[in-house]
Design a protein around this motif. Structure first.
Motif, PDB file in Angstrom:
ATOM      1  N   GLY A 118       0.565  -1.357  -0.120  1.00 27.95           N
ATOM      2  CA  GLY A 118      -0.031  -0.055   0.110  1.00 27.95           C
ATOM      3  C   GLY A 118       0.784   1.277  -0.068  1.00 27.95           C
ATOM      4  N   THR A 119       0.158   2.327  -0.072  1.00 30.50           N
ATOM      5  CA  THR A 119       0.713   3.599  -0.356  1.00 30.50           C
ATOM      6  C   THR A 119       1.484   4.045   0.809  1.00 30.50           C
ATOM      7  OG1 THR A 119      -0.991   4.510  -1.509  1.00 30.50           O
ATOM      8  CG2 THR A 119       0.556   6.193  -0.653  1.00 30.50           C
ATOM      9  N   TYR A 120       1.266   3.365   2.103  1.00 30.56           N
ATOM     10  CA  TYR A 120       2.095   3.873   3.325  1.00 30.56           C
ATOM     11  C   TYR A 120       2.694   2.625   3.813  1.00 30.56           C
ATOM     12  CZ  TYR A 120      -0.996   7.681   2.494  1.00 30.56           C
ATOM     13  OH  TYR A 120      -1.753   8.685   2.020  1.00 30.56           O
ATOM     14  N   GLY A 121       2.683   1.640   3.172  1.00 32.30           N
ATOM     15  CA  GLY A 121       3.662   0.418   3.548  1.00 32.30           C
ATOM     16  C   GLY A 121       2.983  -0.307   4.996  1.00 32.30           C
TER      17      GLY A 121
END
Length: 316
Positions: free
Chosen positions: A207-210
């Motif tokens: 995901g975008t924020y890991g």
């Protein structure tokens, strides 16, 4: 291999057979009429009062030399992950003799028991009759358990399927059908069992924020024996053993042949019911457990959310 310790001994009765008799007699009277019973309300997600009820029946009805062991008996504070089987039924003395004699474990000494409770559908048939979820553990002829010291033990596995009808009072149920089935009648592929139940790799850092993770958790679907209409409304034991009626108050009512996928091999199994119920012997049958009519290697897409905006338009 036969050990000196085992030579000349009178072998005790088959454990799945006496467990089946105990359960069948607890849920049906001598005329075959279902006996209603009550259980407490369900607590958390992994709490199952019916499993608990089954274990209490076995603990009460089985001989004194037989133990019914649940996972929490060894680790009372166990929480979290699902554990299979639901219980181990064993004769410690017989089990010890097998270990010391170097023999393979058999069902006179020990077996694993997994309980599958099902509801009736609107047609009074077993729900999920064409194939049911076994969660992340496929059914198998054997199951892996561990000693208190951590050593691995491979034991025979049996699966208890029961359909229940709601009684008139809350918390009261009426048995409809019961089947105690050898795991080998459902699947004998131990390599599949090992592959699915072994350690798997998770995908992390997604995901975008890991902070996302994919557990890659399988969902196994295999046969539901109670989907076979002949099994409904009765208690049936399905075993690999053909001579159980010689030792127990059973009638061998039917033989099953299961065709092994992509081979010319057949596997034979034997259906038993309590003799006092007066069931007649019926013709042998091949591959009677139903399977989904349409199966595909592709997974289904998530459902589509359709938004209809035509209600906003003014129509003259």
């Amino acid at each position: 291999m036969t050990s000196n310790a085992a030579a000349g001994r009178v072998r005790p009765p088959d454990l799945p057979s006496i467990a089946f008799q105990a359960l069948a007699e607890a849920f049906w009277d001598d005329r075959g009429v279902p006996i209603p019973f009550s259980i407490r309300e369900k607590g958390g997600t992994q709490d199952d009062p019916f499993d608990e009820h089954v274990m209490e029946i076995l603990k009460t009805a089985l001989p004194d030399d037989v133990r019914v062991i649940r996972p929490k008996d060894a680790r009372p504070k166990i929480r979290g992950s699902l554990i299979t089987p639901d219980a181990v039924v064993a004769r410690p003395e017989e089990y010890d003799l097998l270990i010391r004699g170097g023999e393979e474990y058999d069902t006179r000494a020990i077996f694993g028991l997994e309980v599958k409770k099902l509801n009736l559908d609107k047609d009074r048939k077993a729900a999920r009759g064409a194939g049911m979820d076994y969660n992340s553990t496929p059914p198998c002829a054997t199951v892996r358990v561990y000693s208190a010291l951590g050593s691995e033990i491979i034991i025979p596995a049996f699966y208890l399927f029961v359909t229940l009808e709601n009684g008139e009072q809350s918390g009261t149920f009426i048995p409809d059908s019961l089947a105690l089935v050898a795991g080998s009648a459902l699947n004998k592929n131990v390599e599949l069992y090992d592959a699915i139940t072994g350690t798997r790799t998770k995908e992390i850092g997604l995901g975008t924020y890991g902070d996302g993770m994919n557990r890659n958790r399988p969902m196994m679907v295999f046969a539901n024996p109670l989907g076979w209409t002949w099994m409904q409304g009765a208690a049936t034991l399905i075993s690999e053993q053909s001579l159980l009626a010689d030792e127990h108050p059973f009638t061998l009512v039917r033989e099953i042949t299961r065709t092994v996928e992509k081979s010319d091999i057949d596997e034979k199994f034997y259906c038993y019911r309590l003799r006092k119920m007066g069931y007649e012997v019926e013709d042998p049958v091949r591959d009677p457990f139903p399977t989904p009519k349409s199966r595909s290697e592709q997974t289904s897409r998530r459902g589509k959310f359709v938004v209809d905006m035509t209600w906003q338009l003014k129509i003259d």
